[in-house]
Write an enzyme that holds these catalytic residues in place. Structure first.
Site, short mmCIF file in Angstrom:
data_model
loop_
_atom_site.label_atom_id
_atom_site.label_comp_id
_atom_site.label_asym_id
_atom_site.label_seq_id
_atom_site.Cartn_x
_atom_site.Cartn_y
_atom_site.Cartn_z
N GLY A 32 0.80 -1.22 0.00
CA GLY A 32 0.00 0.00 0.00
C GLY A 32 0.83 1.27 0.00
CG ASP B 298 0.51 -0.13 -11.08
OD1 ASP B 298 0.96 0.89 -11.64
OD2 ASP B 298 -0.24 -0.09 -10.08
P1 ADP Z 1 0.19 -0.92 -3.67
O1 ADP Z 1 -0.05 -1.72 -4.90
O2 ADP Z 1 0.49 0.51 -3.96
O3 ADP Z 1 1.22 -1.51 -2.78
P2 ADP Z 1 -2.54 -1.69 -3.16
O4 ADP Z 1 -3.53 -1.22 -2.18
O5 ADP Z 1 -2.87 -1.64 -4.60
O6 ADP Z 1 -1.17 -0.90 -2.84
O7 ADP Z 1 -2.17 -3.20 -2.85
C1 ADP Z 1 -1.81 -3.60 -1.55
C2 ADP Z 1 -2.50 -4.91 -1.21
O8 ADP Z 1 -1.94 -5.97 -2.00
C3 ADP Z 1 -2.27 -5.33 0.22
O9 ADP Z 1 -3.22 -4.73 1.07
C4 ADP Z 1 -2.42 -6.84 0.15
O10 ADP Z 1 -3.78 -7.20 0.15
C5 ADP Z 1 -1.88 -7.16 -1.24
N1 ADP Z 1 -0.48 -7.59 -1.20
C6 ADP Z 1 0.56 -7.07 -1.85
N2 ADP Z 1 1.71 -7.75 -1.60
C7 ADP Z 1 1.40 -8.75 -0.79
C8 ADP Z 1 2.12 -9.81 -0.15
N3 ADP Z 1 3.44 -9.97 -0.34
N4 ADP Z 1 1.44 -10.66 0.63
C9 ADP Z 1 0.11 -10.53 0.82
N5 ADP Z 1 -0.61 -9.55 0.28
C10 ADP Z 1 -0.01 -8.66 -0.51
MG MG Z 2 -1.63 -1.45 -6.26
#
Ligand code: ADP
Ligand code: MG
Length: 393
Positions: A136, A186
């Protein structure tokens, strides 16, 4: 000041260790990784069919695992949001019916990728995910998760290997299973990123032009504000809608087709907010073209100026910045040797990206840290490769 992060091998080692712990001492058979990304310029333009200029990061999501004989899927993550379990177990529907999103939320990205895999059905599997991309934080942990899982699954069930289609499938996963109507940037750069290059992506034609970015005197510094305002979820679809409204009032398919002249001529038919949103998008697309040219010429000062203009437009016209991001950008711009700085990603928190002389890095980190009211995290980054299978030997 620590601006380091785990290497791909360290992440693989961590994932292998956890895999053994979770699955009775077994070893995973295949592995893959996919990078997060930072967008240098071209913000909120991808879903307007515009241009973006991101690069893939050395921050990655790693997936290790093995095929199983049944229809069961078990996935464990080392990184997740508070309160969510880090292990999930579900069955693949044997009748081809869709895999419904559910809980935990993070598993929806995995389910979406399974659903949109281009050579269904995928077999059952067990996997562990580890990642150095902050969740996030605007560096697209979500795309790196989707693309990482897709690249892992390609080794269990081959598709035709078309990379643009793979990015589109991962974007679909985010739309249908995470409920985020994201653009293509992305996933595209997480799949197609190239070491030593930023990618100028035309989000209408899906053509990408690599722009070399290997000057050893230049550094791309990412600063995580470590704040995330809760607006993000609702504001993003609102911005998308406002852009579609503006395009429709202008009689265009998307804002990509509109010029500032078109916008000024339609001024009376647009309310102030819609006008401002459209103006940001139209000018940001122009800035991105200009910035890619400047980068090719090594005109860093000019590039930096465009970054600051982009930030100001995101703050004043698109209204997706916040106090913390503005503070970080102002602090960075006070440092000698900094060419430019801006918020990056969706906004309302997350990260800034700063282009600066390598010799100014320590000075910039210290100054930003001193001036910022919160607790920042820094990443000194270089443009890296897109997703790839990894050897577990
Ligand atoms: P960003 O893509 O900018 O980091 P987003 O809100 O689009 O933010 O995505 C973040 C979400 O993706 C997290 O809240 C989680 O649900 C999921 N996520 C990303 N990486 C992981 C990971 N390594 N393990 C579990 N969930 C993940
Ligand atoms: Mg994202």
């Amino acid at each position: 000041m620590d601006s380091s992060f785990p290497t791909v091998s360290e992440l693989v080692a961590e994932a292998r260790r956890l895999y053994g712990e979770e699955f009775g001492g077994e070893a995973p058979r295949v592995a893959a990784c996919a990078p997060g990304r930072v967008n240098l310029i071209g913000e909120h333009t991808d879903y307007n069919q515009g241009l973006v200029l991101p690069m893939a990061l050395p921050l990655v999501t790693v997936v290790v695992g093995s095929q199983t004989s049944g229809q069961d899927v078990t996935v464990v993550t080392t990184t997740k949001d508070a309160d969510e379990p880090r292990r999930v177990n579900f069955s693949l529907p044997s009748d081809g019916s869709p895999l419904a999103p559910g809980s935990p939320k993070w598993a929806n990205y995995v389910k979406g990728v399974i659903q949109h895999h281009r050579a269904p059905p995928v077999p059952g599997f067990k996997a562990v995910i580890s990642s150095s991309v902050p969740l996030g934080g605007g560096l697209s942990s979500s795309a790196s998760l989707e693309v990482g899982v897709y690249t892992f699954l390609q080794q269990l069930k081959q598709d035709d290997g078309d990379k643009v289609s793979k990015a589109l499938a991962c974007q679909q996963a985010e739309h249908t299973h995470a409920g985020v109507p994201c653009g293509i940037m992305d996933q595209f750069v997480s799949v197609l990123g190239r070491e030593g290059h930023a990618l100028l992506i035309d989000c209408r034609s899906l053509e990408a032009t690599p722009v070399p970015l290997t000057d050893p005197n230049l550094v791309i510094l990412i600063t995580n504000s470590n704040v995330k305002h809760s607006l993000t979820g609702s504001e993003y679809p609102t911005r998308r809608r406002q852009c579609e409204e503006a395009a429709s009032i202008l009689g265009k398919e998307s804002l990509r087709d509109a010029t500032m002249k078109d916008l000024e001529e339609a001024r009376a038919r647009l309310d102030d907010v819609t006008y401002n949103r459209a103006r940001h998008v139209i000018e940001e697309i122009e800035r991105t073209v200009h910035a890619a040219e400047a980068l090719k010429r090594g005109a860093y000062q000019e590039f930096g100026q465009l970054m600051v203009e982009s930030h100001n437009s995101l703050r004043d016209l698109y209204e997706v910045s916040c106090r913390e991001l503005d503070e970080l950008v102002s602090a960075a711009m006070e440092v000698e040797g900094v060419f430019g700085s801006r918020m990056t990603g969706g906004g309302f928190g997350g990260c800034t990206v700063t282009l600066l002389q390598a010799s100014a890095t320590d000075r910039a980190i210290l100054h930003i840290q001193e001036r910022y009211s919160g607790t920042p995290t820094f990443y000194v980054t270089t443009p890296s490769d897109g997703a790839r299978a990894l050897s577990l030997l």
